[in-house]
Design a protein around this motif. Sequence first.
Motif, mmCIF file in Angstrom:
data_model
loop_
_atom_site.group_PDB
_atom_site.id
_atom_site.type_symbol
_atom_site.label_atom_id
_atom_site.label_comp_id
_atom_site.label_asym_id
_atom_site.label_seq_id
_atom_site.Cartn_x
_atom_site.Cartn_y
_atom_site.Cartn_z
ATOM 1 N N UNK A 333 51.721 -35.430 1.138
ATOM 2 C CA UNK A 333 52.405 -36.419 0.313
ATOM 3 C C UNK A 333 53.852 -36.024 0.035
ATOM 4 N N UNK A 334 54.100 -34.729 -0.128
ATOM 5 C CA UNK A 334 55.461 -34.266 -0.390
ATOM 6 C C UNK A 334 56.386 -34.607 0.766
ATOM 7 N N UNK A 335 55.858 -34.522 1.982
ATOM 8 C CA UNK A 335 56.665 -34.794 3.164
ATOM 9 C C UNK A 335 56.943 -36.288 3.308
ATOM 10 N N UNK A 336 55.940 -37.111 3.013
ATOM 11 C CA UNK A 336 56.087 -38.558 3.216
ATOM 12 C C UNK A 336 56.614 -39.307 1.989
ATOM 13 N N UNK A 342 54.852 -38.034 -5.829
ATOM 14 C CA UNK A 342 53.644 -37.200 -5.830
ATOM 15 C C UNK A 342 53.303 -36.754 -7.243
ATOM 16 N N UNK A 343 54.315 -36.334 -7.990
ATOM 17 C CA UNK A 343 54.097 -35.870 -9.364
ATOM 18 C C UNK A 343 53.649 -37.004 -10.288
ATOM 19 N N UNK A 374 37.119 -33.484 -12.889
ATOM 20 C CA UNK A 374 37.595 -33.712 -11.527
ATOM 21 C C UNK A 374 38.946 -34.429 -11.526
ATOM 22 N N UNK A 375 39.064 -35.468 -12.350
ATOM 23 C CA UNK A 375 40.318 -36.222 -12.400
ATOM 24 C C UNK A 375 41.469 -35.358 -12.910
ATOM 25 N N UNK A 376 41.199 -34.527 -13.907
ATOM 26 C CA UNK A 376 42.234 -33.622 -14.407
ATOM 27 C C UNK A 376 42.621 -32.627 -13.311
ATOM 28 N N UNK A 377 41.624 -32.146 -12.568
ATOM 29 C CA UNK A 377 41.902 -31.230 -11.465
ATOM 30 C C UNK A 377 42.790 -31.859 -10.406
ATOM 31 N N UNK A 378 42.536 -33.124 -10.087
ATOM 32 C CA UNK A 378 43.370 -33.842 -9.114
ATOM 33 C C UNK A 378 44.812 -33.928 -9.625
ATOM 34 N N UNK A 379 44.955 -34.265 -10.899
ATOM 35 C CA UNK A 379 46.289 -34.353 -11.487
ATOM 36 C C UNK A 379 47.026 -33.025 -11.457
ATOM 37 N N UNK A 380 46.306 -31.933 -11.777
ATOM 38 C CA UNK A 380 46.922 -30.611 -11.759
ATOM 39 C C UNK A 380 47.292 -30.192 -10.348
ATOM 40 N N UNK A 381 46.450 -30.528 -9.379
ATOM 41 C CA UNK A 381 46.731 -30.160 -7.995
ATOM 42 C C UNK A 381 47.981 -30.818 -7.462
ATOM 43 N N UNK A 382 48.141 -32.098 -7.750
ATOM 44 C CA UNK A 382 49.314 -32.836 -7.270
ATOM 45 C C UNK A 382 50.601 -32.359 -7.943
ATOM 46 N N UNK A 383 50.555 -32.213 -9.266
ATOM 47 C CA UNK A 383 51.776 -31.837 -9.988
ATOM 48 C C UNK A 383 52.178 -30.384 -9.738
ATOM 49 N N UNK A 384 51.231 -29.454 -9.815
ATOM 50 C CA UNK A 384 51.571 -28.034 -9.679
ATOM 51 C C UNK A 384 52.102 -27.710 -8.283
ATOM 52 N N UNK A 385 51.503 -28.311 -7.250
ATOM 53 C CA UNK A 385 51.976 -28.065 -5.885
ATOM 54 C C UNK A 385 53.385 -28.607 -5.696
ATOM 55 N N UNK A 386 53.626 -29.805 -6.188
ATOM 56 C CA UNK A 386 54.965 -30.388 -6.079
ATOM 57 C C UNK A 386 55.995 -29.535 -6.805
ATOM 58 N N UNK A 387 55.626 -29.029 -7.972
ATOM 59 C CA UNK A 387 56.565 -28.216 -8.752
ATOM 60 C C UNK A 387 56.920 -26.907 -8.038
ATOM 61 N N UNK A 388 55.897 -26.176 -7.573
ATOM 62 C CA UNK A 388 56.135 -24.873 -6.948
ATOM 63 C C UNK A 388 56.963 -25.009 -5.673
ATOM 64 N N UNK A 389 56.604 -25.969 -4.806
ATOM 65 C CA UNK A 389 57.331 -26.150 -3.548
ATOM 66 C C UNK A 389 58.786 -26.535 -3.823
ATOM 67 N N UNK A 390 59.021 -27.414 -4.781
ATOM 68 C CA UNK A 390 60.389 -27.843 -5.094
ATOM 69 C C UNK A 390 61.203 -26.705 -5.683
#
Length: 503
Positions: A333-336, A342-343, A374-390
């Motif tokens: 998602x970050x690429x596209x 994504x966040x 599960x929904x909170x986990x999905x939210x954390x996965x999307x936001x934390x990955x976007x933050x670290x990579x950026x």
Amino acid sequence: MSTVIEDSSQGRTQKKQTKRPLVLAAVMLAMFMGAIEATIVSTAMPAIVADLGGFTLYSWVFSAYLLMNSVTVLLYGKLSDLFGRKPILSFGIIIFLIGSILCGFASTMHTLILFRLIQGFGAGAVMPIATTIVGDIYTAEERAKIQGYLSSVWGISAITGPAVGGLLVQYVSWHYVFWINIPLGLLALLGLWLFLHENLTKQKHKIDYIGAVLLTIAISSLMFVLVEGGSHRPWSSWQVIVLLSLSVIAFICFIYQEGRATEPVMPFSIWKERVIFVANITSLTTGIMLIGISSFLPTFVQGVMEQTPIVAGFSLTTMSIGWPIASALAGKMLITMGYRKTSIIGGVFLIIGSIAFVTMSASSGPVWAAVGSFFVGVGMGLTSTAFIVSIQGTVGWQQRGIATAANMFMRNLGNTIGAALLGGILNNRLSNYLSERDKSLTVDDANFLLKTNERDKLAVSARELLQDGLTISLHSVYYIVLAFAIVSLVLIFFIPKKDDSSV
């Protein structure tokens, strides 16, 4: 395959004569040790409290660990930029293992809290430096994909942690949930020293010890106020006022010190980047959410829903399953779509998950709790990955350690504040509820709900009263969690639209 990293600004070349997959494996093992610790301890806490007593000290078991984690993560990040990743990460793992061994031998809640301080002192090095190593050996284009691999660690720990923790609690002893870290840590150390080689230019450095001390004073004072205020000490008491004032003064002095230090623990210059600023502030709010769910959800499932430790563990497991799945998707998602979109999607999932907890009741069943997790986990996965990579793409090698650590510090600070704040709200709410209805019952009597044989001995009226009080008190916690989820989404919208492009 050898990896060569050039740093033209310092005129040096680092040659890591190793295969990147082996370094990645060692790093993932170190991260797994920290990840499984979170899931196992959360699962075991009801049993620990039932055995050692002291329900009012429940949140301190998490707060003590998070306090030392929070105040050391910045120092470790800075030290890794100065002296290399391997020696600092190795030191952290060793201290973490010593703390784990001692935690297993704890005989009272007070000694457990003390040993958790030691464990947290080591834990501050594990996650940020492990993540930084990946940023060092992989290119910006590769990091989004590799972050998915790192997040799979959370998924594996999510499946094995609660299962192993629940089985140990139910059939052996809770002491082993700490000792299971020993073989994991030793293997991680072996992998690091065999496969990770760093060639650093020796320089004389000035470590900002004053800043580290001021930060410790500021956070520990604030945490004590949040845990004890309104529960054991009135908000207007001189102790609370003095400690709150001390926290504010220490924090102001910390900011001043960082502005004048040659090599500050927290270089605020990196915060001038809007993406980093928003990512760090949002990590603070999501950190408060995260600890509110992971710390108290097993208590609700066991004490109110009357489920076993294994079931309680798996209701929390789905959060860590959703996290790596979303993190893997985030790489694409970050690429596209870019960081911003994504966040935002991640922020929406955080709100959906929080609503599930707010509407949860005793009759909802553990599946409802699992879906919310599960929904909170999905939210954390999307936001934390976007933050670290950026963040890692915004700074160079010289600041990558501290920039990564700063983001994790903010999440840990959120965890620390959340554990203290939400634990204080829980104790205060439950205490008021019981005192209004039955003065013979106290907050510590909630211990009886966490063990089947002791719960069955309670009179029906007492059990129902305790369960009703615990339900209402935990709902107060989850309303705060929902509020922070909403704040997190609002903050994400402040990410510049120019960053809403492909990586």
